[in-house]
Design a protein around this motif. Structure first.
Motif, mmCIF file in Angstrom:
data_model
loop_
_atom_site.group_PDB
_atom_site.id
_atom_site.type_symbol
_atom_site.label_atom_id
_atom_site.label_comp_id
_atom_site.label_asym_id
_atom_site.label_seq_id
_atom_site.Cartn_x
_atom_site.Cartn_y
_atom_site.Cartn_z
ATOM 1 N N THR B 17 0.834 -1.205 0.000
ATOM 2 C CA THR B 17 0.000 0.000 0.000
ATOM 3 C C THR B 17 0.868 1.254 0.000
ATOM 4 N N TRP B 59 12.521 2.401 6.515
ATOM 5 C CA TRP B 59 13.584 1.983 7.429
ATOM 6 C C TRP B 59 13.341 0.549 7.918
ATOM 7 N N ASN B 60 12.141 0.349 8.485
ATOM 8 C CA ASN B 60 11.869 -0.892 9.205
ATOM 9 C C ASN B 60 11.315 -1.980 8.279
ATOM 10 N N MET B 61 12.202 -2.846 7.805
ATOM 11 C CA MET B 61 11.799 -3.963 6.935
ATOM 12 C C MET B 61 12.594 -5.204 7.331
ATOM 13 N N GLU B 62 12.080 -6.349 6.898
ATOM 14 C CA GLU B 62 12.806 -7.600 7.140
ATOM 15 C C GLU B 62 12.983 -8.346 5.828
ATOM 16 N N PRO B 63 14.066 -9.080 5.641
ATOM 17 C CA PRO B 63 15.166 -9.243 6.591
ATOM 18 C C PRO B 63 16.142 -8.064 6.616
ATOM 19 N N MET B 64 16.289 -7.338 5.522
ATOM 20 C CA MET B 64 17.256 -6.239 5.545
ATOM 21 C C MET B 64 16.535 -4.897 5.653
ATOM 22 N N THR B 65 16.904 -4.128 6.636
ATOM 23 C CA THR B 65 16.257 -2.830 6.857
ATOM 24 C C THR B 65 16.767 -1.791 5.852
ATOM 25 N N TYR B 67 18.034 1.011 6.723
ATOM 26 C CA TYR B 67 19.277 1.523 7.302
ATOM 27 C C TYR B 67 20.469 0.661 6.860
ATOM 28 N N GLU B 68 20.261 -0.651 6.885
ATOM 29 C CA GLU B 68 21.321 -1.566 6.425
ATOM 30 C C GLU B 68 21.555 -1.391 4.922
ATOM 31 N N ALA B 89 8.584 5.938 9.469
ATOM 32 C CA ALA B 89 7.846 6.333 10.679
ATOM 33 C C ALA B 89 8.814 6.446 11.863
ATOM 34 N N GLU B 90 10.085 6.083 11.628
ATOM 35 C CA GLU B 90 11.084 6.180 12.701
ATOM 36 C C GLU B 90 11.361 7.664 12.949
#
Lengths: 215, 127
Positions: B17, B59-65, B67-68, B89-90
């Motif tokens: 979305t 920013w906030n995702m899995e497995p790789m963010t 930031y990474e 949202a961080e």
């Protein structure tokens, strides 16, 4: 009373010991001394039994209280019914908001792509899509009710955990339940996964812009 | 450096979305060539296959963010200069500081609007 009797026994035994320090006691004397010693031990054991009994009764009462507290915790109800139900409500909220968002976006995309050369059909399309947007927004009411159910479960857990912690005089122990929990905490810390902040707790875009030197 | 509206943009987010919202906003401000990835590792793979003019990442995702992903991109000689905007949202100061230190070009706090997105893209390209 018991202390006075104990002193009396002690005095008698000392008198015997003094009297028979230099001579062999008779069998009757030995038996009398043994009887005094046994009577003295009996009083001692009786006092020991009372203390032990009191302690055991206290432990039994504590165990009984714990059984009641654990029962009132309703762990099985929480684990097998209420927590999974709360999880299902949250899943339903995610699905409902996603569906509503998709519907609204589809409508908005259709409106943006619409050909307005034919005014009549354009107006019909606008009416249709706007109605669909209104309908999609009804998710707010349903999700509000679902959130209320989840909050109720959380409040229930909070009150039961609080009551149980008070009953057992719980002290927190640092650390993690298992390696999985520890790994999750480590990941959050290392990758700064703080998540969204509540209003007033996080920074806003203006603050970020200032950090980047405007724009 | 003027903004090239034909440049390919890679949008990285684990929420379809959100990708759709960003794609629509980009379209509204004139960018049509938009690819998507669901996390940092998928994005990295796409970036190694295609040259992107801009990366817009959560920013906030899995497995790789995100930031990474940013750190991987900056450490890769071939990708290091790709403009990178974090949309997330961080909203803690430490996140913005860390992203800046890792080499992010701009940072957008969710929720945001088309104007914010446009102004940050303009800022990245010096418009």
């Amino acid at each position: 009373m018991a202390a006075a009797k104990k002193k009396e026994h002690f005095r008698e035994m000392r008198a015997y010991a003094r009297a028979y320090a230099e001579k062999e006691p008779s069998f009757a004397d030995v038996m009398k001394l043994a009887a005094i010693a046994a009577e003295s031990m009996e009083a001692f054991c009786a006092s020991m039994d009372a203390t032990t009994y009191r302690e055991l009764r206290d432990i039994a009462n504590y165990i009984e209280t714990m059984k009641v507290e654990i029962g009132q915790f309703q762990v099985n109800d929480l684990k097998e019914s209420r927590i999974p139900a709360a999880g299902e409500e949250l899943d339903a909220i995610v699905k409902a908001t996603e569906e509503a968002t998709n519907t609204i976006m589809e409508c908005a995309e259709a409106l943006l792509a619409a050909d307005c050369a034919d005014l009549e059909s354009y107006q019909a399309l606008v009416n249709d899509k706007v109605m669909k947007i209104f309908e999609a927004c009804s998710f707010q009411d349903i999700t509000g009710q679902r959130v209320a159910k989840v909050i109720e479960t959380l409040q229930m857990i909070e009150s039961r955990v609080g009551r149980f912690a008070e009953a057992v005089n719980a002290k927190d122990v640092a650390g993690f339940l298992d390696e999985r929990e520890a790994a999750r905490a480590r990941r959050k810390e290392e990758l700064l996964l703080n998540g969204p902040q509540l209003k007033g707790q996080g920074i806003d875009q203006k603050y970020v812009d200032d950090m980047f030197g405007k724009k | 450096m003027a903004v090239d509206h034909t440049m390919p943009i890679l949008v990285v987010d684990d929420y379809k979305t959100m990708i759709r919202i960003i794609r629509n906003l980009l379209k509204q401000i004139g960018f049509e060539d938009v690819d998507e990835a669901a996390d940092g590792s998928e994005a990295l793979g796409k970036m190694r296959e295609k040259k992107y003019g801009l990366v817009i990442s959560d920013w906030n995702m899995e497995p790789m963010t995100g930031y990474e992903l940013l750190k991987e991109v900056r450490a890769d000689e071939k990708l290091a200069r790709t403009p990178f905007i974090m949309v997330t949202a961080e909203s803690k100061t430490e996140n913005v500081i860390a992203a800046k230190k890792a080499g992010v070009n701009n940072y957008i706090v969710k929720p945001f609007n088309a104007q914010t997105l446009k102004s940050k893209i303009d800022a990245v390209f010096g418009d």
